[in-house]
Design a protein around this motif. Structure first.
Motif, PDB file in Angstrom:
ATOM      1  N   ILE A  22      -7.857   3.746   1.207  1.00 15.60           N
ATOM      2  CA  ILE A  22      -6.978   2.580   1.305  1.00 15.60           C
ATOM      3  C   ILE A  22      -5.910   2.628   0.220  1.00 15.60           C
ATOM      4  N   MET A  23      -6.315   3.004  -0.991  1.00 20.78           N
ATOM      5  CA  MET A  23      -5.362   3.041  -2.097  1.00 20.78           C
ATOM      6  C   MET A  23      -4.304   4.129  -1.897  1.00 20.78           C
ATOM      7  N   MET A  24      -4.738   5.319  -1.474  1.00 19.18           N
ATOM      8  CA  MET A  24      -3.778   6.401  -1.278  1.00 19.18           C
ATOM      9  C   MET A  24      -2.816   6.097  -0.131  1.00 19.18           C
ATOM     10  N   GLU A  25      -3.315   5.512   0.937  1.00 17.29           N
ATOM     11  CA  GLU A  25      -2.456   5.175   2.066  1.00 17.29           C
ATOM     12  C   GLU A  25      -1.496   4.040   1.729  1.00 17.29           C
ATOM     13  N   SER A  26      -1.799   3.287   0.668  1.00 15.23           N
ATOM     14  CA  SER A  26      -0.969   2.142   0.294  1.00 15.23           C
ATOM     15  C   SER A  26      -0.010   2.442  -0.842  1.00 15.23           C
ATOM     16  N   GLY A  27       0.006   3.697  -1.326  1.00 16.78           N
ATOM     17  CA  GLY A  27       0.986   4.078  -2.331  1.00 16.78           C
ATOM     18  C   GLY A  27       0.501   4.051  -3.761  1.00 16.78           C
ATOM     19  N   ALA A  28      -0.812   4.125  -3.991  1.00 22.58           N
ATOM     20  CA  ALA A  28      -1.340   4.114  -5.355  1.00 22.58           C
ATOM     21  C   ALA A  28      -1.173   5.479  -6.011  1.00 22.58           C
ATOM     22  N   GLU A  29      -1.193   5.485  -7.354  1.00 21.41           N
ATOM     23  CA  GLU A  29      -1.123   6.745  -8.086  1.00 21.41           C
ATOM     24  C   GLU A  29      -2.439   7.502  -7.957  1.00 21.41           C
ATOM     25  N   THR A  30      -2.369   8.822  -8.066  1.00 22.43           N
ATOM     26  CA  THR A  30      -3.555   9.658  -7.902  1.00 22.43           C
ATOM     27  C   THR A  30      -4.604   9.351  -8.963  1.00 22.43           C
ATOM     28  N   THR A  77       2.184   4.748   3.102  1.00 22.78           N
ATOM     29  CA  THR A  77       3.206   3.722   3.091  1.00 22.78           C
ATOM     30  C   THR A  77       3.175   3.025   1.741  1.00 22.78           C
ATOM     31  N   THR A  78       3.890   1.928   1.615  1.00 21.16           N
ATOM     32  CA  THR A  78       3.902   1.160   0.376  1.00 21.16           C
ATOM     33  C   THR A  78       3.349  -0.228   0.656  1.00 21.16           C
ATOM     34  N   ASP A  79       2.172  -0.500   0.136  1.00 21.33           N
ATOM     35  CA  ASP A  79       1.534  -1.813   0.298  1.00 21.33           C
ATOM     36  C   ASP A  79       0.743  -2.097  -0.974  1.00 21.33           C
ATOM     37  N   LEU A  80       1.439  -2.529  -2.025  1.00 18.69           N
ATOM     38  CA  LEU A  80       0.811  -2.719  -3.319  1.00 18.69           C
ATOM     39  C   LEU A  80      -0.174  -3.887  -3.322  1.00 18.69           C
ATOM     40  N   GLU A  81      -0.063  -4.782  -2.342  1.00 18.57           N
ATOM     41  CA  GLU A  81      -1.033  -5.875  -2.241  1.00 18.57           C
ATOM     42  C   GLU A  81      -2.428  -5.319  -1.943  1.00 18.57           C
ATOM     43  N   LYS A  82      -2.497  -4.311  -1.073  1.00 15.10           N
ATOM     44  CA  LYS A  82      -3.799  -3.702  -0.784  1.00 15.10           C
ATOM     45  C   LYS A  82      -4.356  -2.971  -2.012  1.00 15.10           C
ATOM     46  N   VAL A  83      -3.475  -2.309  -2.763  1.00 16.11           N
ATOM     47  CA  VAL A  83      -3.922  -1.633  -3.986  1.00 16.11           C
ATOM     48  C   VAL A  83      -4.509  -2.642  -4.953  1.00 16.11           C
ATOM     49  N   ALA A  84      -3.838  -3.772  -5.107  1.00 20.41           N
ATOM     50  CA  ALA A  84      -4.331  -4.814  -6.016  1.00 20.41           C
ATOM     51  C   ALA A  84      -5.664  -5.380  -5.540  1.00 20.41           C
ATOM     52  N   ARG A  85      -5.817  -5.539  -4.234  1.00 25.88           N
ATOM     53  CA  ARG A  85      -7.072  -6.102  -3.713  1.00 25.88           C
ATOM     54  C   ARG A  85      -8.233  -5.119  -3.855  1.00 25.88           C
ATOM     55  N   VAL A  86      -7.964  -3.833  -3.657  1.00 23.96           N
ATOM     56  CA  VAL A  86      -9.026  -2.849  -3.894  1.00 23.96           C
ATOM     57  C   VAL A  86      -9.439  -2.858  -5.360  1.00 23.96           C
ATOM     58  N   SER A  90     -13.155  -3.552  -6.801  1.00 23.11           N
ATOM     59  CA  SER A  90     -13.832  -2.631  -7.734  1.00 23.11           C
ATOM     60  C   SER A  90     -14.254  -3.353  -9.013  1.00 23.11           C
ATOM     61  N   ARG A  91     -13.469  -4.309  -9.457  1.00 18.22           N
ATOM     62  CA  ARG A  91     -13.865  -5.084 -10.641  1.00 18.22           C
ATOM     63  C   ARG A  91     -15.089  -5.941 -10.351  1.00 18.22           C
ATOM     64  N   ARG A  92     -15.140  -6.506  -9.156  1.00 17.20           N
ATOM     65  CA  ARG A  92     -16.330  -7.291  -8.781  1.00 17.20           C
ATOM     66  C   ARG A  92     -17.556  -6.393  -8.674  1.00 17.20           C
ATOM     67  N   ILE A  93     -17.361  -5.164  -8.179  1.00 24.09           N
ATOM     68  CA  ILE A  93     -18.473  -4.211  -8.123  1.00 24.09           C
ATOM     69  C   ILE A  93     -18.945  -3.874  -9.528  1.00 24.09           C
ATOM     70  N   LEU A 107     -14.092  -3.967   2.166  1.00 24.81           N
ATOM     71  CA  LEU A 107     -13.112  -2.887   2.236  1.00 24.81           C
ATOM     72  C   LEU A 107     -12.694  -2.613   3.683  1.00 24.81           C
ATOM     73  N   LYS A 108     -13.625  -2.690   4.622  1.00 17.62           N
ATOM     74  CA  LYS A 108     -13.284  -2.492   6.034  1.00 17.62           C
ATOM     75  C   LYS A 108     -12.353  -3.597   6.525  1.00 17.62           C
ATOM     76  N   GLU A 109     -12.609  -4.829   6.084  1.00 19.35           N
ATOM     77  CA  GLU A 109     -11.725  -5.934   6.460  1.00 19.35           C
ATOM     78  C   GLU A 109     -10.333  -5.730   5.867  1.00 19.35           C
ATOM     79  N   LEU A 110     -10.302  -5.264   4.614  1.00 20.33           N
ATOM     80  CA  LEU A 110      -9.014  -5.014   3.969  1.00 20.33           C
ATOM     81  C   LEU A 110      -8.263  -3.874   4.642  1.00 20.33           C
TER      82      LEU A 110
END
Length: 250
Positions: A22-30, A77-86, A90-93, A107-110
């Motif tokens: 999800i993060m890579m598809e949304s434009g997150a850094e490696t 693509t660019t979807d930084l909202e999804k990166v922030a939600r992931v 992860s912080r809750r985990i 994560l599946k819902e996101l």
């Protein structure tokens, strides 16, 4: 007992891969993707987690009996909202408030969530950005509305061509071509004055700013494969934009 451990490791592996994809598809850094997957695995008791992330694929290997798994990244693509939600998940985990099943469901819902702004809002934002950049580049105020119109039409053509062709570089080339042609026509009939400033302002919504930023950040932390590949993608995007405008000038 071994089957239970193997089952738990398989669940952790699925959560890590889904979060990373999800993060890579949304434009997150490696490096952010690798760090997030490592932290998720550590929160579930797996201290030895190894990952190799590129813009086109993620490989994750966990300590124990679970085999290494690979997931392919085909859409970016660019979807930084999804990166922030992931990152939030992860912080809750890491805080111990989410078990593996709950995290996987979230994560599946996101993954299936549509968090993009509407096309009309994107076009309006691109138009305003085009006019604002024209002023920032010391253009004159009488060219603000021509740049606003051309930037909106150019971004509209980008969305339409991407929807039907799925070829990013071709869409950017045609959009730049449309921007150049419209700018020439408006200046020719006296609606605009400074052709170069109008074109520069109008193509700014097409510029791959996030790609360039991520490429530099990945190179700075030592991810040379991802950094160079993202840099090459940004270069090709810039070349497509420049070629579209150059064809009009020629």
């Amino acid at each position: 007992m071994n089957e239970m451990v193997e089952h738990n490791e398989e669940k952790v592996l699925k959560v890590c891969l889904l979060a990373g994809r999800i993060m890579m598809e949304s434009g997150a850094e490696t490096y952010r993707v690798e760090d997030t997957m490592t932290r998720i695995a550590a929160a579930y008791g797996i201290t030895e987690a190894h990952s190799f992330v590129t813009p086109t694929g993620i490989i994750v290997s966990l300590q124990g009996v679970s085999p290494t798994q690979l997931v392919r990244i085909s859409n970016r693509t660019t979807d930084l909202e999804k990166v922030a939600r992931v990152n939030g998940i992860s912080r809750r985990i890491a805080g111990g408030s989410l078990d593996m099943d709950e995290a996987f469901v979230l994560l599946k819902e996101l993954e299936s969530a549509q968090l993009f702004f509407s096309n009309w809002l994107q076009i309006a934002a691109a138009a305003i950005v085009s006019g604002s950049f024209l002023i920032m580049f010391k253009g004159i105020w009488t060219d603000f509305f021509p740049a606003l119109l051309i930037g909106g039409v150019g971004y509209t053509s980008l969305l339409i061509i991407q929807h039907y062709t799925k070829v990013k570089f071709f869409a950017e080339f045609i959009s730049a071509l449309v921007i150049g042609l419209m700018a020439f026509q408006l200046v020719a009939i006296g609606v605009g004055e400074e052709l170069d400033k109008i074109i520069i302002g109008s193509v700014m919504p097409l510029v791959p700013g996030l790609l360039i930023t991520n490429a530099v950040r990945d190179l700075m932390v030592g991810h040379f494969v991802s950094g160079l590949s993202k840099g090459a993608e940004a270069f090709l995007t810039a070349f497509a934009i420049g070629a579209g405008v150059a064809v009009v000038f020629l």
